[in-house]
Design an enzyme around this catalytic site. Sequence first.
Site, short mmCIF file in Angstrom:
data_model
loop_
_atom_site.label_atom_id
_atom_site.label_comp_id
_atom_site.label_asym_id
_atom_site.label_seq_id
_atom_site.Cartn_x
_atom_site.Cartn_y
_atom_site.Cartn_z
N THR A 47 5.71 -5.28 -7.68
CA THR A 47 4.91 -6.51 -7.68
C THR A 47 4.73 -7.05 -6.26
O THR A 47 3.65 -7.53 -5.91
CB THR A 47 5.55 -7.57 -8.60
OG1 THR A 47 5.64 -7.03 -9.91
CG2 THR A 47 4.73 -8.85 -8.63
N CYS A 48 5.77 -6.95 -5.46
CA CYS A 48 5.70 -7.44 -4.09
C CYS A 48 4.64 -6.69 -3.29
O CYS A 48 3.89 -7.28 -2.52
CB CYS A 48 7.06 -7.30 -3.42
SG CYS A 48 8.41 -8.09 -4.33
N SER A 49 4.57 -5.39 -3.48
CA SER A 49 3.64 -4.54 -2.73
C SER A 49 2.23 -4.53 -3.31
O SER A 49 1.26 -4.39 -2.58
CB SER A 49 4.16 -3.10 -2.68
OG SER A 49 5.32 -3.02 -1.90
#
Length: 157
Positions: A47-49
């Site tokens: 999700t961060c990327s």
Amino acid sequence: MIAQGQALPSATFSLLDEQGMTNPSTEQLFAGKKVVLFAVPGAFTPTCSAKHLPGFIVHQAQFSSKGVDSIICLSVNDAFVMKAWGEHQGAQGITMLADGDASFTKAIGLDKDTAGFGGIRSKRYAMVVDDGVVTQLFVEQDKQFGVSSAEQVLANL
């Protein structure tokens, strides 16, 4: 947990950029500036990327047009990982800041224990900081993404 209207605690971070390794303080990063700080549980994570960091990359110009002086991405990782992740994501213009020992993250009460994932990490959040004082705070529930997105922060500036 830190709240709107409170000053950020004094802390020192790690930053690896084109000038080499530095250890900027909270005061150096936030004094006299309007800053959007967002934190992720881990660099190179799905999700961060795929969502969190890319939103801030895409909307940098809109943040600038709303008076934001800088955008900082923070993670409880080391500076080498944060630099590599920033390069991999094309995050030019975003400060990729490391809170390696989680001391800042713990001091603001936004730490979480992800024992099976990596130990102490940051909760996912975003905040607007004006001259070192939190003016807006967007904290996600565990395993959620939305309230701390670039689009949500922009809509509230």
